[in-house]
Design an enzyme around this catalytic site. Structure first.
Site, PDB file in Angstrom:
ATOM      1  N   ASP A  25       0.862  -1.155   0.077  1.00 17.40           N
ATOM      2  CA  ASP A  25       0.023  -0.040  -0.036  1.00 17.40           C
ATOM      3  C   ASP A  25       0.791   1.196   0.076  1.00 17.40           C
ATOM      4  O   ASP A  25       0.568   2.343   0.576  1.00 17.40           O
ATOM      5  CB  ASP A  25      -0.995   0.077   1.200  1.00 17.40           C
ATOM      6  CG  ASP A  25      -2.006  -1.134   1.247  1.00 17.40           C
ATOM      7  OD1 ASP A  25      -1.870  -1.813   0.177  1.00 17.40           O
ATOM      8  OD2 ASP A  25      -2.776  -1.056   2.045  1.00 17.40           O
ATOM      9  N   GLU A  73      -4.660  -0.668  -1.315  1.00  8.58           N
ATOM     10  CA  GLU A  73      -5.924  -0.907  -0.705  1.00  8.58           C
ATOM     11  C   GLU A  73      -6.890   0.013  -1.502  1.00  8.58           C
ATOM     12  O   GLU A  73      -6.885   1.206  -1.487  1.00  8.58           O
ATOM     13  CB  GLU A  73      -6.040  -0.675   0.560  1.00  8.58           C
ATOM     14  CG  GLU A  73      -7.173  -0.650   1.384  1.00  8.58           C
ATOM     15  CD  GLU A  73      -7.419  -0.422   2.825  1.00  8.58           C
ATOM     16  OE1 GLU A  73      -8.579  -0.008   3.420  1.00  8.58           O
ATOM     17  OE2 GLU A  73      -6.203  -0.005   3.465  1.00  8.58           O
ATOM     18  N   LYS A 130      -6.907  -4.786  -3.163  1.00 13.10           N
ATOM     19  CA  LYS A 130      -7.496  -5.499  -1.960  1.00 13.10           C
ATOM     20  C   LYS A 130      -8.512  -4.842  -1.503  1.00 13.10           C
ATOM     21  O   LYS A 130      -8.143  -3.340  -1.154  1.00 13.10           O
ATOM     22  CB  LYS A 130      -6.352  -6.061  -0.829  1.00 13.10           C
ATOM     23  CG  LYS A 130      -5.349  -4.587  -0.419  1.00 13.10           C
ATOM     24  CD  LYS A 130      -4.456  -5.489   0.524  1.00 13.10           C
ATOM     25  CE  LYS A 130      -3.713  -4.259   1.334  1.00 13.10           C
ATOM     26  NZ  LYS A 130      -4.346  -3.448   2.068  1.00 13.10           N
ATOM     27  N   LYS A 133      -7.847  -4.952   4.950  1.00  9.34           N
ATOM     28  CA  LYS A 133      -6.513  -4.639   5.272  1.00  9.34           C
ATOM     29  C   LYS A 133      -5.454  -5.720   4.900  1.00  9.34           C
ATOM     30  O   LYS A 133      -4.278  -5.419   4.483  1.00  9.34           O
ATOM     31  CB  LYS A 133      -6.388  -4.690   6.943  1.00  9.34           C
ATOM     32  CG  LYS A 133      -7.587  -3.626   7.320  1.00  9.34           C
ATOM     33  CD  LYS A 133      -7.588  -2.204   6.939  1.00  9.34           C
ATOM     34  CE  LYS A 133      -8.587  -1.428   7.509  1.00  9.34           C
ATOM     35  NZ  LYS A 133      -8.639  -0.139   6.833  1.00  9.34           N
ATOM     36  N   VAL A 158       3.160  -0.082   4.361  1.00  8.68           N
ATOM     37  CA  VAL A 158       2.271   0.980   5.266  1.00  8.68           C
ATOM     38  C   VAL A 158       1.084   0.217   5.373  1.00  8.68           C
ATOM     39  O   VAL A 158       0.676  -0.404   4.461  1.00  8.68           O
ATOM     40  CB  VAL A 158       2.366   2.235   4.816  1.00  8.68           C
ATOM     41  CG1 VAL A 158       3.889   2.907   4.952  1.00  8.68           C
ATOM     42  CG2 VAL A 158       1.865   2.449   3.537  1.00  8.68           C
ATOM     43  N   THR A 159       0.387   0.552   6.569  1.00  7.27           N
ATOM     44  CA  THR A 159       1.008   1.123   7.749  1.00  7.27           C
ATOM     45  C   THR A 159       1.552  -0.316   8.533  1.00  7.27           C
ATOM     46  O   THR A 159       0.894  -1.348   8.488  1.00  7.27           O
ATOM     47  CB  THR A 159       0.169   2.002   8.779  1.00  7.27           C
ATOM     48  OG1 THR A 159      -0.886   1.246   9.222  1.00  7.27           O
ATOM     49  CG2 THR A 159      -0.093   3.294   8.097  1.00  7.27           C
ATOM     50  N   CYS A 163      -2.239  -2.691   7.683  1.00  9.70           N
ATOM     51  CA  CYS A 163      -2.436  -3.638   6.573  1.00  9.70           C
ATOM     52  C   CYS A 163      -0.946  -4.503   6.353  1.00  9.70           C
ATOM     53  O   CYS A 163      -1.067  -5.608   6.171  1.00  9.70           O
ATOM     54  CB  CYS A 163      -2.385  -2.769   5.085  1.00  9.70           C
ATOM     55  SG  CYS A 163      -3.975  -1.927   5.122  1.00  9.70           S
ATOM     56  N   GLN A 203       7.769 -14.248  21.168  1.00 12.07           N
ATOM     57  CA  GLN A 203       7.670 -15.862  21.237  1.00 12.07           C
ATOM     58  C   GLN A 203       8.325 -16.701  20.228  1.00 12.07           C
ATOM     59  O   GLN A 203       7.703 -17.575  19.886  1.00 12.07           O
ATOM     60  CB  GLN A 203       6.223 -16.080  21.567  1.00 12.07           C
ATOM     61  CG  GLN A 203       5.622 -15.327  22.656  1.00 12.07           C
ATOM     62  CD  GLN A 203       4.171 -15.630  22.812  1.00 12.07           C
ATOM     63  OE1 GLN A 203       3.606 -16.865  23.307  1.00 12.07           O
ATOM     64  NE2 GLN A 203       3.440 -14.709  22.620  1.00 12.07           N
TER      65      GLN A 203
END
Length: 222
Positions: A25, A73, A130, A133, A158-159, A163, A203
């Protein structure tokens, strides 16, 4: 194999033949003054600052013969793929589909929905429009990656917390190994970017890995 030993939380390895760069994007409406992002009250200079690094990243991947994919987007002109819950949220000065300084906001084919000229796709590069997001939702991205035998993805754009992170999470659930280039992504909110980077690599790389562009470049040249 390319080994990015400096990646976090531990080294990331990928085969360029089965890896694609996904640039999320980098559109005029989000990055340029007068666009949708600025009408929401955001400082677009933060996003514009990463353009040189994203350009260098795209150039590196092209030079190495790696696939480059771009996303935008945007919505159909009749807004049939725009849920009311998305369009009507909040109290912005402009809503998606409204006429703005760069044409109708986030509508396919309008000037604001276009990728900025500095990062324009070249012939042969896939461009995904798209409506959500994430780049996998209601698009052909998953089918394209499967057809090309892609198993690893490198991310920019971004951002960071919206997204980019959404697409990384979608990719992770589909079995892709994902590396986010820290200085080739940005948010209007510094704290949101920092938190997202931590979440991605927490993790044991629960969503993916992160690294600086210089670290990726060094690994490719070693």
């Amino acid at each position: 194999m390319v080994h990015v030993d400096a990646a976090l939380p531990f080294p990331f390895a990928f085969d360029p033949a089965t890896t694609a760069l996904v640039v999320i994007d980098m559109q005029r409406d989000f990055i340029e003054p007068g666009g949708f992002g600025e009408t929401l009250g955001n400082d677009v200079s933060r996003l514009h600052a990463i353009v040189p690094t994203v350009a260098d990243l795209i150039r590196l991947c092209r030079d190495k013969g790696m696939a480059v994919i771009h996303t935008r987007e945007c919505h159909r002109p009749d807004l049939s793929d725009l849920p009311p819950a998305k369009r009507n949220r909040g109290t912005p000065a402009l809503r998606i589909g409204d006429a703005g300084p760069m044409g109708r906001v986030l509508v396919a084919g309008e000037e604001g929905a276009k990728i900025i000229p500095q990062l324009a796709p070249i012939d042969g590069e896939l461009v995904i429009d798209k409506p959500g997001k994430g780049a996998f939702y209601a698009t052909s991205l998953a089918d394209h990656l499967a057809q090309e035998g892609i198993s690893s993805l490198i991310f920019a754009g971004v951002t960071t917390e919206v997204c980019v992170q959404t697409t990384m999470r979608e990719a992770n659930d589909r079995g892709f190994d994902c590396l986010l280039i820290e200085d080739a992504t940005e948010s209007y909110f510094p704290a949101f970017k920092a938190a997202t980077l931590e979440m991605v690599r927490a993790q044991g790389a629960i969503i993916g890995w992160t690294a600086l562009f210089s670290q990726l470049e060094k690994a490719w040249h070693d």
